[in-house]
Design a protein around this motif. Structure first.
Motif, PDB file in Angstrom:
ATOM      1  N   THR A   1       1.224  -0.898  -0.197  1.00  0.00           N
ATOM      2  CA  THR A   1       0.025  -0.163   0.116  1.00  0.00           C
ATOM      3  C   THR A   1       0.943   1.121   0.347  1.00  0.00           C
ATOM      4  O   THR A   1       0.588   2.325  -0.235  1.00  0.00           O
ATOM      5  CB  THR A   1      -0.861   0.444   1.511  1.00  0.00           C
TER       6      THR A   1
ATOM      7  N   ASP B   1      -3.162  12.911   2.647  1.00  0.00           N
ATOM      8  CA  ASP B   1      -4.024  12.972   3.729  1.00  0.00           C
ATOM      9  C   ASP B   1      -5.189  12.780   2.951  1.00  0.00           C
ATOM     10  O   ASP B   1      -5.789  12.923   1.811  1.00  0.00           O
ATOM     11  CB  ASP B   1      -3.798  14.364   4.421  1.00  0.00           C
ATOM     12  N   GLU B   2      -6.353  12.776   4.572  1.00  0.00           N
ATOM     13  CA  GLU B   2      -7.511  12.414   4.301  1.00  0.00           C
ATOM     14  C   GLU B   2      -8.141  13.193   3.716  1.00  0.00           C
ATOM     15  O   GLU B   2      -9.373  12.736   2.866  1.00  0.00           O
ATOM     16  CB  GLU B   2      -8.129  11.854   5.418  1.00  0.00           C
TER      17      GLU B   2
ATOM     18  N   SER C   1      -5.058   8.818  11.961  1.00  0.00           N
ATOM     19  CA  SER C   1      -4.553   8.135  11.232  1.00  0.00           C
ATOM     20  C   SER C   1      -3.677   7.747   9.722  1.00  0.00           C
ATOM     21  O   SER C   1      -3.273   9.174   9.204  1.00  0.00           O
ATOM     22  CB  SER C   1      -5.834   7.384  10.689  1.00  0.00           C
TER      23      SER C   1
ATOM     24  N   LYS D   1      -2.530   5.961   6.125  1.00  0.00           N
ATOM     25  CA  LYS D   1      -3.390   4.951   5.513  1.00  0.00           C
ATOM     26  C   LYS D   1      -2.456   3.484   4.674  1.00  0.00           C
ATOM     27  O   LYS D   1      -3.038   2.818   3.911  1.00  0.00           O
ATOM     28  CB  LYS D   1      -3.596   5.694   3.360  1.00  0.00           C
ATOM     29  N   THR D   2      -1.336   3.992   5.420  1.00  0.00           N
ATOM     30  CA  THR D   2      -0.126   3.075   4.502  1.00  0.00           C
ATOM     31  C   THR D   2       0.084   2.711   5.664  1.00  0.00           C
ATOM     32  O   THR D   2       0.405   3.325   7.024  1.00  0.00           O
ATOM     33  CB  THR D   2      -0.004   3.589   4.013  1.00  0.00           C
TER      34      THR D   2
ATOM     35  N   GLU E   1       4.703   8.446   4.926  1.00  0.00           N
ATOM     36  CA  GLU E   1       3.243   8.665   4.772  1.00  0.00           C
ATOM     37  C   GLU E   1       3.852   9.250   5.805  1.00  0.00           C
ATOM     38  O   GLU E   1       2.756  10.554   6.655  1.00  0.00           O
ATOM     39  CB  GLU E   1       2.356   7.305   5.690  1.00  0.00           C
TER      40      GLU E   1
END
Length: 192
Positions: free
Chosen positions: A64, A71-72, A100, A102-103, A108
């Protein structure tokens, strides 16, 4: 190894279309594909003023960790080469603070640390890395390399466009032309 390219058209400079910029970024990434044969990605802002490109050699988070990272809210975009040391500890600390990810990629951390600490993110980064980050809301482009320059990050200005890349030859599809600096050779070149 990985490789990156970015293009930034500041105010007062008319950018090409977003589609044209994406084509130029992909041509740049073709040149350095050997730096990252596992994947390739680009981000181009809708107005064509900012473009980020990345080729990836997968080492951490094989499944991933694709780039560019965001970002989100898709307001922060980033391309990173190299390695961030102590990333597991920093990630755990940030997750306990409610951030949070994602990867599982160490890269990140750059996005999340920027969200938390803005430009002070640099105080937390150790390793051998280079990155270019774009903040959509602030219209800020940030280019950084590690303190010792282990991972290269070259820059130039071509036709008003500010370019950053892992290798100088990535600038050529974006309009930059290499030239001999004859005066430097004549005046400062080593003569024995």
């Amino acid at each position: 190894m990985c490789g990156l390219i970015s293009a930034f058209y500041p105010d007062g400079v008319i950018p090409s279309s977003a589609e044209a910029l994406e084509q130029k970024l992909n041509a740049s990434l073709e040149i350095i594909e050997y730096r990252g044969p596992d994947s390739r990605g680009t981000y181009v802002s809708p107005d064509g003023r900012v473009g980020l490109g990345h080729v990836r050699l997968s080492i951490i988070d094989l499944e991933t960790g694709f780039q560019p990272l965001s970002d989100e809210d898709n307001l922060i975009h980033c391309v990173v080469t190299g390695e961030i040391y102590d990333h597991d500890r920093i990630r755990t600390e940030m997750q306990s603070q409610g951030y949070s990810f994602k990867t599982k990629s160490d890269s990140e951390l750059v996005v999340q640390l920027y969200k938390r600490d803005s430009l002070n993110l640099l105080f937390h980064l150790r390793g051998e890395f280079a990155f270019v980050l774009y903040d959509v809301k602030r219209r800020l482009l940030l280019a950084v390399r590690d303190r010792f320059g282990i991972k290269p990050l070259y820059y130039t200005v071509s036709n008003g466009c500010i370019l950053f890349g892992s290798e100088m030859k990535t600038f050529m599809p974006l309009g930059w032309r290499a030239e001999w600096d004859i005066a430097s050779i004549v005046n400062y070149g080593g003569i024995r």
